[in-house]
Design a protein around this motif. Structure first.
Motif, PDB file in Angstrom:
ATOM      1  N   PHE A  29       0.685  -1.221   0.091  1.00  0.00           N
ATOM      2  CA  PHE A  29       0.105   0.087  -0.075  1.00  0.00           C
ATOM      3  C   PHE A  29       0.882   1.210  -0.002  1.00  0.00           C
ATOM      4  CE2 PHE A  29      -3.417  -3.020   0.796  1.00  0.00           C
ATOM      5  CZ  PHE A  29      -4.486  -2.244   0.409  1.00  0.00           C
ATOM      6  N   ARG A  30       1.863   1.276   0.490  1.00  0.00           N
ATOM      7  CA  ARG A  30       3.002   2.461   0.737  1.00  0.00           C
ATOM      8  C   ARG A  30       3.545   2.726  -0.602  1.00  0.00           C
ATOM      9  NH1 ARG A  30       7.594   3.876   4.962  1.00  0.00           N
ATOM     10  NH2 ARG A  30       5.617   4.213   6.206  1.00  0.00           N
ATOM     11  N   LEU A  31       3.652   1.505  -1.463  1.00  0.00           N
ATOM     12  CA  LEU A  31       4.166   1.562  -2.845  1.00  0.00           C
ATOM     13  C   LEU A  31       3.263   2.189  -3.721  1.00  0.00           C
ATOM     14  CD1 LEU A  31       6.359   1.023  -5.313  1.00  0.00           C
ATOM     15  CD2 LEU A  31       5.351  -1.281  -5.354  1.00  0.00           C
ATOM     16  N   ALA A  32       1.914   1.769  -3.563  1.00  0.00           N
ATOM     17  CA  ALA A  32       0.798   2.189  -4.491  1.00  0.00           C
ATOM     18  C   ALA A  32       0.549   3.687  -4.323  1.00  0.00           C
ATOM     19  CB  ALA A  32      -0.454   1.416  -3.970  1.00  0.00           C
ATOM     20  N   ARG A  76      -2.635   3.987   4.116  1.00  0.00           N
ATOM     21  CA  ARG A  76      -2.804   3.026   5.388  1.00  0.00           C
ATOM     22  C   ARG A  76      -4.288   2.926   5.874  1.00  0.00           C
ATOM     23  NH1 ARG A  76      -0.209   4.448  11.413  1.00  0.00           N
ATOM     24  NH2 ARG A  76      -1.835   3.104  12.556  1.00  0.00           N
ATOM     25  N   TYR A  77      -4.992   3.846   5.729  1.00  0.00           N
ATOM     26  CA  TYR A  77      -6.564   3.762   5.977  1.00  0.00           C
ATOM     27  C   TYR A  77      -6.809   2.531   5.290  1.00  0.00           C
ATOM     28  CZ  TYR A  77     -11.626   4.760   5.688  1.00  0.00           C
ATOM     29  OH  TYR A  77     -12.768   4.244   5.543  1.00  0.00           O
ATOM     30  N   TRP A  78      -6.886   2.651   3.798  1.00  0.00           N
ATOM     31  CA  TRP A  78      -7.609   1.776   3.146  1.00  0.00           C
ATOM     32  C   TRP A  78      -6.949   0.218   3.372  1.00  0.00           C
ATOM     33  CZ3 TRP A  78     -11.983   1.721   1.196  1.00  0.00           C
ATOM     34  CH2 TRP A  78     -12.565   3.041   0.618  1.00  0.00           C
ATOM     35  N   HIS A 122     -12.334  14.080   7.958  1.00  0.00           N
ATOM     36  CA  HIS A 122     -11.684  12.762   7.237  1.00  0.00           C
ATOM     37  C   HIS A 122     -10.303  12.725   7.788  1.00  0.00           C
ATOM     38  CE1 HIS A 122     -15.381  13.255   4.603  1.00  0.00           C
ATOM     39  NE2 HIS A 122     -15.162  12.291   4.425  1.00  0.00           N
ATOM     40  N   THR A 123     -10.128  12.207   9.108  1.00  0.00           N
ATOM     41  CA  THR A 123      -8.590  12.103   9.408  1.00  0.00           C
ATOM     42  C   THR A 123      -8.507  10.775   9.896  1.00  0.00           C
ATOM     43  OG1 THR A 123      -9.235  13.136  11.590  1.00  0.00           O
ATOM     44  CG2 THR A 123      -8.208  14.550  10.058  1.00  0.00           C
ATOM     45  N   GLY A 124      -7.326  10.374   9.982  1.00  0.00           N
ATOM     46  CA  GLY A 124      -6.980   8.939  10.571  1.00  0.00           C
ATOM     47  C   GLY A 124      -7.674   7.888   9.930  1.00  0.00           C
TER      48      GLY A 124
END
Length: 302
Positions: A29-32, A76-78, A122-124
């Motif tokens: 997900f970080r790469l995305a 990260r959320y997703w 829309h946080t965290g």
């Protein structure tokens, strides 16, 4: 066709991502997120415009770094959205007990007997925060947009209900969601609403980071109609966990006071977002100035 593709992508996410090792999922997900920043699509460009309002003093390099961090936070959320159903919700709530700020404010509000309206930006990860609220307050009620196709809406409904939330459809339900929420507050229950964007004629005009936008009128109106306490929830990523911070309770004496109460919410959101801007996941147009001229005119006419 596009709707079916989107639905299939979410189905794959809930089916596959939760089975991946944590380290692999995090890296993927970080790469995305980094690839999305390099591509610079419309959402990333709008995120940059939004964050520039939050940190106007940032240099171009600092803004680049912030956008990258924000996209990683959003990814990260997703990742967590797809993995939470496979995790132990009770264990998550117990873990978050150690980092909750303002628990006494929640308990005090419910001791009044008129319910509690929690309004948040829309946080965290607000779903993780919701797990704690659901366990501490024996559930809560929220509202969800009726996504298309219907199968996608059903997936999100099942996801959030599995976490202990009561979810009302914004449209298409048997009863008005506002009416149901009023009834829940009369039962001294908790309502949680994401409330930092409503660019419709129904939204309340507010000043946010020095510019005009609109935010949902619902939280303040619910509080005014029922005598419920209106409170802000700040969702924070905290290492590999989460922090929940409740603050700024207010009573809204009448419907006439609702616009001022909404402006106070906007001011509190601004302070929270400025303190951790990378965790604000606003990839959509938010300020009226960013809207097409015809849309701005329609809002003014409304």
């Amino acid at each position: 066709m596009k709707e079916r593709i989107v639905d299939s992508a979410y189905a794959a996410g809930w089916g596959l991502v939760k089975s991946l090792p944590e380290g692999l999922a995090t890296s993927a997900f970080r790469l995305a997120a980094d690839l999305a920043v390099r591509r610079g699509g419309g959402g990333v460009r709008q995120l940059r415009r939004n964050l520039r309002r939050v940190v106007p003093q940032a240099s171009p390099q600092e803004l680049d770094d912030l956008v990258r961090a924000a996209m990683r936070s959003y990814a990260r959320y997703w990742k967590e959205t797809f993995r939470l159903p496979a995790m132990d919700a009770k264990a998550i709530a117990r873990r978050m007990d150690e980092t909750v700020v303002g628990r006494d404010l929640v308990d005090k509000a419910l001791a009044r007997g008129n319910g509690l309206v929690v309004a948040l930006p829309h946080t965290g990860n607000f779903d993780a925060s919701g797990i704690w609220v659901a366990h501490h307050c024996d559930g809560f009620t929220t509202v969800a947009e009726r996504l298309k196709p219907e199968s996608l809406y059903e997936r999100f409904l099942a996801y959030r209900e599995s976490l202990g939330f009561e979810v009302l459809p914004l449209t298409g339900g048997e009863t008005s969601p506002y009416r149901v929420m009023v009834e829940r507050l009369k039962q001294n229950r908790v309502i949680c609403l994401v409330a930092d964007r409503d660019l419709t004629r129904m939204g309340t005009p507010v000043t946010f980071f020095g510019e005009e936008t609109r935010m949902p009128a619902g939280p303040a109106r619910l509080a005014a109609s029922t005598g419920a306490t209106l409170m802000v929830l700040d969702n924070l990523f905290d290492g590999d966990g989460w922090t929940v911070r409740f603050h700024s309770p207010q009573l809204v004496e009448s419907r006439a006071d609702a616009p001022a109460a909404t402006q106070r919410l906007a001011d509190h959101y601004a302070a929270d977002i400025a303190a951790h801007p990378a965790d604000w996941h606003m990839l959509q147009k938010l300020w009226v100035a960013d809207l097409p001229e015809a849309r701005r005119a329609a809002l003014s006419a409304g």
